[in-house]
Write a protein that holds these residues in place. Structure first.
Motif, PDB file in Angstrom:
ATOM      1  N   ASP A 283      -4.471   6.953  -3.145  1.00 34.04           N
ATOM      2  CA  ASP A 283      -4.978   6.924  -1.759  1.00 34.04           C
ATOM      3  C   ASP A 283      -6.441   6.491  -1.673  1.00 34.04           C
ATOM      4  OD1 ASP A 283      -2.542   7.881  -0.729  1.00 34.04           O
ATOM      5  OD2 ASP A 283      -3.110   9.941  -1.151  1.00 34.04           O
ATOM      6  N   ILE A 284      -6.806   5.457  -2.408  1.00 31.55           N
ATOM      7  CA  ILE A 284      -8.214   5.042  -2.405  1.00 31.55           C
ATOM      8  C   ILE A 284      -8.464   3.803  -1.544  1.00 31.55           C
ATOM      9  CG2 ILE A 284      -8.627   6.031  -4.685  1.00 31.55           C
ATOM     10  CD1 ILE A 284      -8.565   3.142  -5.784  1.00 31.55           C
ATOM     11  N   LYS A 285      -7.397   3.175  -1.052  1.00 35.79           N
ATOM     12  CA  LYS A 285      -7.565   1.957  -0.258  1.00 35.79           C
ATOM     13  C   LYS A 285      -6.753   2.037   1.027  1.00 35.79           C
ATOM     14  CE  LYS A 285     -10.378  -0.325  -2.844  1.00 35.79           C
ATOM     15  NZ  LYS A 285     -11.710  -0.742  -2.351  1.00 35.79           N
ATOM     16  N   ASP A 286      -7.293   1.421   2.090  1.00 39.85           N
ATOM     17  CA  ASP A 286      -6.559   1.292   3.338  1.00 39.85           C
ATOM     18  C   ASP A 286      -5.567   0.144   3.227  1.00 39.85           C
ATOM     19  OD1 ASP A 286      -7.853   3.388   4.682  1.00 39.85           O
ATOM     20  OD2 ASP A 286      -9.561   2.098   5.157  1.00 39.85           O
ATOM     21  N   ILE A 287      -4.578   0.136   4.104  1.00 41.56           N
ATOM     22  CA  ILE A 287      -3.482  -0.829   4.041  1.00 41.56           C
ATOM     23  C   ILE A 287      -3.952  -2.280   4.001  1.00 41.56           C
ATOM     24  CG2 ILE A 287      -1.431  -1.698   5.248  1.00 41.56           C
ATOM     25  CD1 ILE A 287      -1.019   1.010   4.058  1.00 41.56           C
ATOM     26  N   ASN A 288      -5.002  -2.602   4.733  1.00 41.00           N
ATOM     27  CA  ASN A 288      -5.441  -4.002   4.841  1.00 41.00           C
ATOM     28  C   ASN A 288      -6.516  -4.388   3.838  1.00 41.00           C
ATOM     29  OD1 ASN A 288      -3.833  -5.140   7.033  1.00 41.00           O
ATOM     30  ND2 ASN A 288      -4.819  -3.579   8.305  1.00 41.00           N
ATOM     31  N   GLU A 289      -6.854  -3.482   2.937  1.00 36.67           N
ATOM     32  CA  GLU A 289      -7.837  -3.806   1.910  1.00 36.67           C
ATOM     33  C   GLU A 289      -7.153  -4.462   0.717  1.00 36.67           C
ATOM     34  OE1 GLU A 289     -11.419  -1.038   1.378  1.00 36.67           O
ATOM     35  OE2 GLU A 289      -9.825   0.333   1.980  1.00 36.67           O
ATOM     36  N   GLU A 290      -7.848  -5.393   0.100  1.00 32.65           N
ATOM     37  CA  GLU A 290      -7.341  -6.030  -1.109  1.00 32.65           C
ATOM     38  C   GLU A 290      -7.726  -5.198  -2.324  1.00 32.65           C
ATOM     39  OE1 GLU A 290      -5.533  -9.156  -1.965  1.00 32.65           O
ATOM     40  OE2 GLU A 290      -4.844  -8.358  -0.054  1.00 32.65           O
ATOM     41  N   TYR A 291      -6.833  -5.155  -3.292  1.00 34.22           N
ATOM     42  CA  TYR A 291      -7.114  -4.433  -4.531  1.00 34.22           C
ATOM     43  C   TYR A 291      -6.401  -5.161  -5.660  1.00 34.22           C
ATOM     44  CZ  TYR A 291      -8.024  -0.430  -7.605  1.00 34.22           C
ATOM     45  OH  TYR A 291      -8.473   0.386  -8.614  1.00 34.22           O
ATOM     46  N   SER A 292      -7.178  -5.694  -6.585  1.00 39.60           N
ATOM     47  CA  SER A 292      -6.630  -6.532  -7.639  1.00 39.60           C
ATOM     48  C   SER A 292      -6.491  -5.777  -8.957  1.00 39.60           C
ATOM     49  CB  SER A 292      -7.540  -7.747  -7.861  1.00 39.60           C
ATOM     50  OG  SER A 292      -8.790  -7.328  -8.407  1.00 39.60           O
ATOM     51  N   VAL A 293      -5.847  -6.421  -9.911  1.00 33.07           N
ATOM     52  CA  VAL A 293      -5.740  -5.865 -11.254  1.00 33.07           C
ATOM     53  C   VAL A 293      -7.132  -5.711 -11.861  1.00 33.07           C
ATOM     54  CG1 VAL A 293      -4.797  -6.210 -13.570  1.00 33.07           C
ATOM     55  CG2 VAL A 293      -3.468  -6.896 -11.586  1.00 33.07           C
ATOM     56  N   CYS A 294      -7.991  -6.654 -11.568  1.00 35.52           N
ATOM     57  CA  CYS A 294      -9.371  -6.586 -12.051  1.00 35.52           C
ATOM     58  C   CYS A 294     -10.084  -5.359 -11.472  1.00 35.52           C
ATOM     59  CB  CYS A 294     -10.115  -7.859 -11.676  1.00 35.52           C
ATOM     60  SG  CYS A 294     -11.799  -7.945 -12.327  1.00 35.52           S
ATOM     61  N   ASP A 295      -9.855  -5.077 -10.195  1.00 36.24           N
ATOM     62  CA  ASP A 295     -10.443  -3.887  -9.570  1.00 36.24           C
ATOM     63  C   ASP A 295      -9.948  -2.619 -10.266  1.00 36.24           C
ATOM     64  OD1 ASP A 295     -11.851  -5.317  -7.593  1.00 36.24           O
ATOM     65  OD2 ASP A 295     -10.074  -5.391  -6.303  1.00 36.24           O
ATOM     66  N   TYR A 296      -8.646  -2.598 -10.535  1.00 41.54           N
ATOM     67  CA  TYR A 296      -8.072  -1.431 -11.199  1.00 41.54           C
ATOM     68  C   TYR A 296      -8.678  -1.252 -12.589  1.00 41.54           C
ATOM     69  CZ  TYR A 296      -4.737   1.889 -13.126  1.00 41.54           C
ATOM     70  OH  TYR A 296      -4.177   3.011 -13.711  1.00 41.54           O
ATOM     71  N   GLN A 297      -8.822  -2.358 -13.295  1.00 40.06           N
ATOM     72  CA  GLN A 297      -9.405  -2.290 -14.635  1.00 40.06           C
ATOM     73  C   GLN A 297     -10.785  -1.635 -14.602  1.00 40.06           C
ATOM     74  OE1 GLN A 297     -11.240  -5.804 -16.635  1.00 40.06           O
ATOM     75  NE2 GLN A 297      -9.533  -5.607 -18.073  1.00 40.06           N
ATOM     76  N   LYS A 298     -11.625  -2.083 -13.676  1.00 37.23           N
ATOM     77  CA  LYS A 298     -12.983  -1.535 -13.562  1.00 37.23           C
ATOM     78  C   LYS A 298     -12.949  -0.052 -13.208  1.00 37.23           C
ATOM     79  CE  LYS A 298     -14.968  -5.947 -12.066  1.00 37.23           C
ATOM     80  NZ  LYS A 298     -15.532  -6.704 -10.912  1.00 37.23           N
ATOM     81  N   ASP A 299     -12.107   0.319 -12.243  1.00 35.31           N
ATOM     82  CA  ASP A 299     -12.052   1.711 -11.788  1.00 35.31           C
ATOM     83  C   ASP A 299     -11.509   2.637 -12.882  1.00 35.31           C
ATOM     84  OD1 ASP A 299     -13.068   1.004  -9.336  1.00 35.31           O
ATOM     85  OD2 ASP A 299     -11.119   0.944  -8.323  1.00 35.31           O
ATOM     86  N   ALA A 300     -10.435   2.192 -13.549  1.00 33.14           N
ATOM     87  CA  ALA A 300      -9.822   3.027 -14.587  1.00 33.14           C
ATOM     88  C   ALA A 300     -10.760   3.201 -15.776  1.00 33.14           C
ATOM     89  CB  ALA A 300      -8.501   2.411 -15.039  1.00 33.14           C
ATOM     90  N   ARG A 301     -11.433   2.129 -16.178  1.00 31.43           N
ATOM     91  CA  ARG A 301     -12.338   2.226 -17.325  1.00 31.43           C
ATOM     92  C   ARG A 301     -13.556   3.091 -16.999  1.00 31.43           C
ATOM     93  NH1 ARG A 301     -12.300  -3.878 -20.001  1.00 31.43           N
ATOM     94  NH2 ARG A 301     -10.110  -3.811 -20.675  1.00 31.43           N
ATOM     95  N   LYS A 302     -13.997   3.061 -15.765  1.00 29.64           N
ATOM     96  CA  LYS A 302     -15.108   3.920 -15.360  1.00 29.64           C
ATOM     97  C   LYS A 302     -14.721   5.390 -15.508  1.00 29.64           C
ATOM     98  CE  LYS A 302     -18.286   4.782 -11.502  1.00 29.64           C
ATOM     99  NZ  LYS A 302     -18.649   4.386 -10.102  1.00 29.64           N
TER     100      LYS A 302
END
Length: 281
Positions: free
Chosen positions: A61-80
Motif C-alpha cells: 500500500d505504498i502507491k496510489d492507483i495512478n502512480e507509476e512504480y517500476s522494477v527499478c523503483d522496487y529494487q531501490k526500495d527493497a535494497r534500502k
C-alpha cells in the motif's frame, strides 16, 4: 538471513511467511507487484491487518492507483530496507519473480537513450533486432512494448545476475497440477464472493487511465466485464486461466521446493523450518 518464498497462487505463501516471521523474529517485504498499490486488496489477495499478526510488513500500500512504480523503483526500495536491517532476518513473499531478482541480484537499470517508436517494424523484425543486440535475450518475442523499451536502452554489456547478499534461502511451495487448479478456482471464486466486482467498480470509476488496472490479473478482466465486452463467466474463466500461468527461475536461483500438505499445513511449515535450520548449521 534472507528467506524468499515463491510459488503459484493459493499454495500458502502468506501463511508460511507469517509462521516463519514469528519463528525467526523476521520482518516481511512484499514482492507482489499489485499489492504495492492502495485499494487493490481483494483481487490481489492482499494480507489483512489481522492476518499480519503484528508482523512488520514493507512495501504494501505504498502507491496510489495512478502512480507509476517500476522494477527499478522496487529494487531501490527493497535494497534500502535490506541495507538498513543487515542484522535482522528478512522474508520476501510474493509472486513477482522479477521484483525478487532485481532486489537480490546484480540487475542494473539504465536510463533510456532515445524514444524511437519502431512503428514501421513488425514483431518478427523487432525480435531480430533484439537478437542482434543480445543473442541470449529471453524477452518474449510477442511483447512489443518490452522489446521497444529494450531496443531504446544504451547498448551495454549485460551483467550476469549474481546474488548480492549472503545467506539467502529460497523456498518454493508447489503442488500437483490438478490440486493447483482446484485451489486457484476456489481462490478466484472467493474473490468474487468477497466483493471483487464492487472493489473494481469503485476504483475504476475515477481511475480509468490507471496502468496497473489495465494489466493486473483479476482487475483487467472485471473491467472488461463492466464494459460489457465479456460475460461474467468469461471474466472468471480468464482469471482462472491467467493465474495458472506461472514460471519460476530455477536456472537463476537455488530454490528448494516443498509439496504443500493441504490437510496438515503444519507439517509443511515444520519441513520448511527444518530445511532452513539445516542451511544455517
Amino acid at each position: 538471513m534472507i528467506i524468499v518464498i515463491v510459488g503459484p497462487t493459493g499454495v500458502g505463501k502468506t501463511k508460511l511467511s507469517i509462521e516463519l516471521a514469528k519463528y525467526y523474529n523476521a520482518s516481511i517485504i512484499n514482492s507482489d507487484a499489485v499489492q504495492i498499490y492502495k485499494g487493490l486488496d481483494i483481487g490481489s489477495a492482499k494480507i489483512t491487518e489481522d492476518e499480519k499478526e503484528g508482523i512488520k510488513h514493507y512495501l504494501l500500500d505504498i502507491k496510489d492507483i495512478n502512480e507509476e512504480y517500476s522494477v527499478c523503483d522496487y529494487q531501490k526500495d527493497a535494497r534500502k530496507i535490506l541495507d538498513s536491517n543487515l542484522d535482522k532476518n528478512i522474508i520476501f513473499c510474493g509472486g513477482t519473480g522479477l521484483y525478487i531478482s532485481a532486489a537480490l541480484m546484480d540487475y542494473r537499470f539504465y536510463e533510456d537513450e532515445n524514444n524511437l517508436t519502431y512503428d514501421e517494424y513488425s514483431n518478427e523484425e523487432l525480435y531480430e533486432l533484439v537478437l542482434k543486440k543480445d543473442k541470449n535475450s529471453k524477452i518474449d518475442k510477442n511483447n512489443r512494448v518490452r522489446i521497444i523499451r529494450f531496443l531504446n536502452k544504451k547498448n551495454i554489456d549485460l551483467v550476469k545476475p549474481i546474488l548480492l547478499y549472503k545467506n539467502v534461502i529460497f523456498i518454493g511451495l508447489t503442488t500437483n497440477r490438478e490440486k493447483l487448479y482446484e485451489v486457484i478456482n476456489k481462490r478466484v471464486d472467493k474473490m468474487f464472493d468477497d466483493g471483487l466486482i464492487d472493489e473494481v467498480k469503485k476504483i475504476y470509476k475515477d481511475n480509468k487511465d490507471s496502468k496497473i488496472l489495465s494489466r493486473a490479473i483479476g482487475y483487467k478482466e472485471v473491467i472488461k466485464y463492466l464494459k460489457q465486452e465479456i460475460s461474467l463467466e468469461e471474466a472468471k474463466e480468464l482469471i482462472h486461466y491467467a493465474k495458472r500461468q506461472y514460471t519460476w527461475f530455477n536456472n537463476k536461483m537455488d530454490i528448494k521446493w516443498f509439496n504443500v500438505n493441504y490437510e496438515n499445513f503444519a507439517e509443511t511449515i515444520f519441513l520448511v523450518k527444518e530445511y532452513i535450520d539445516s542451511c544455517n548449521k
